[in-house]
Scaffold this active site. Structure first.
Site, short mmCIF file in Angstrom:
data_model
loop_
_atom_site.label_atom_id
_atom_site.label_comp_id
_atom_site.label_asym_id
_atom_site.label_seq_id
_atom_site.Cartn_x
_atom_site.Cartn_y
_atom_site.Cartn_z
N HIS A 25 0.83 -1.20 0.00
CA HIS A 25 0.00 0.00 0.00
C HIS A 25 0.87 1.25 0.00
CE1 HIS A 25 -4.01 -1.85 0.77
NE2 HIS A 25 -3.25 -2.83 1.26
N GLU A 214 -8.79 -12.08 4.91
CA GLU A 214 -7.94 -11.44 5.91
C GLU A 214 -8.76 -11.22 7.17
OE1 GLU A 214 -5.09 -7.47 6.50
OE2 GLU A 214 -6.80 -7.41 5.12
#
Length: 374
Positions: A25, A214
């Protein structure tokens, strides 16, 4: 060379290995000093006022075992990434940091909709990030490091701007954007929330990766691959919930796959696994890299790739992730080569470009390090 070798691999040799990074990210990889300087420029108050202390704060805040708490750390990084200059600087520095770590191909994911607070348009944010990437790639080349970097444009699940962001990604497909993603709160915001998005992207032959497996389990992964038609799964470690582990009569390890686990493995859908981050957010029941599911999934021939997720919050790098797997999970250079090649085959570029990356960069790079081990 240092003497702390495991399977013959020193930290220096691991650092020299060519690496492919699919899940990183942009707003999770800032340098602490950059956060300080950008915050000062816009008057944003930070919890710590020195670079080392700020790096400690990000890691400690993220190391809570909660994905929700982990995501709160982004309030500070996103706050300082609201101008074109700031976005370009962060993107450039990300490229340089990755190249210095031996990364030869990377995809930087980020959500343009989160960077509009100071008047930028969606288009301006994408162009600013691309300008930074281009500058970083050029500087890395001048320093003798070759790296290729693409943007993964992300829509935030809860914001319901999926169609707008998907159209933005497609519009910039020939100007640096290589794929589309959805991220953020996984529970309660499944891919079928806006099912038409996936038809739109498929009709435009546009690559998709979806955060799944996740914070949520098997159902989330199922929606990612069946509704979202995901080419890759962001994290995906909770696919182990569809696998029954045991031992046969001889005591050898045994695994019985459920229908979804078979589907993911049969189709070799790449799993973008991020061990250090997964431990921080409790995406897995593992308490160390030694018992993280990445090793079992790799042994079962899933298309496992190794990633960093957020280098600032996890205080990690590709070399660090590799060192941990070697030291704690017994990985060898062959294991590291496997996940690197799997990542290259899963990269959002054309088949001939993937093959060239493997044959011209990754394989020779690993052969060079293997030669140093002899």
């Amino acid at each position: 060379m240092t003497d702390d070798r495991i399977h013959g691999l020193s930290p220096e040799l691991i650092a020299a290995l060519p690496k492919v990074l699919l899940h990183d990210h942009l707003d999770g990889g800032l340098r602490p000093q950059t956060v300080l300087e950008l915050a000062d420029a816009v008057g944003h108050r930070l919890p710590v006022d020195d670079a080392e202390g700020l790096g400690d704060w990000f890691q400690q805040a993220a190391d809570s075992g909660s994905l929700v708490r982990y995501l709160e750390t982004f309030d500070h990084t996103i706050a300082v990434m609201q101008t074109a200059d700031a976005l370009a600087r962060v993107a450039k520095e990300a490229v340089l940091d990755l190249a210095a770590d031996g990364v030869v191909y990377a995809e930087q994911r980020w959500a343009p909709e989160q960077h509009l607070a100071r008047g930028l348009s969606l288009e301006a944010t994408v162009e600013a990030v691309q300008a930074g990437i281009d500058e970083g790639v050029a500087q890395a080349a001048a320093e003798g490091r070759v790296i290729r970097v693409g943007q993964l444009v992300t829509a935030m699940r809860h914001a319901d701007r999926w169609q707008e962001i998907a159209e933005l990604a497609v519009a910039y497909r020939d100007r640096g954007v290589v794929g589309f993603d959805i991220a953020g709160a996984e529970d309660g915001f499944p891919p079928d929330r806006h099912a038409q998005i996936w038809r739109y992207l498929a009709e435009h032959d546009f690559p998709v990766t979806i955060h799944a497996g996740e914070a949520a389990g098997v159902d989330s992964i199922a929606q990612a691959v069946h509704v979202g038609q995901a080419d890759r799964i962001g994290h995906g470690v909770r696919i182990v919930e569809d696998i029954e582990f045991g031992r046969d009569e001889d005591g050898s390890p045994l695994a019985t796959l459920g229908s979804l686990a078979h589907w993911v493995r049969d189709h070799q859908i790449p799993l973008e696994v991020c061990p250090v981050s997964n431990l921080q957010t409790s995406a897995t029941s593992a308490t160390s890299v030694a018992d993280h599911p990445i090793t079992r999934l790799k042994e079962l021939d899933f298309a496992v790739t190794l990633n960093t997720d957020n280098r600032l919050m996890s205080r990690t790098s590709m070399s660090h992730e590799m060192r941990l797997l070697v030291a704690e999970a017994g990985w060898t250079i062959d294991d590291l080569a496997d996940v690197t090649i799997a990542a290259a085959w899963g990269a959002f570029m054309h088949h001939d470009e993937r093959r060239a990356l493997i044959e011209q960069t990754i394989v020779p790079g690993y052969q060079k390090i293997e030669g140093a081990l002899l």
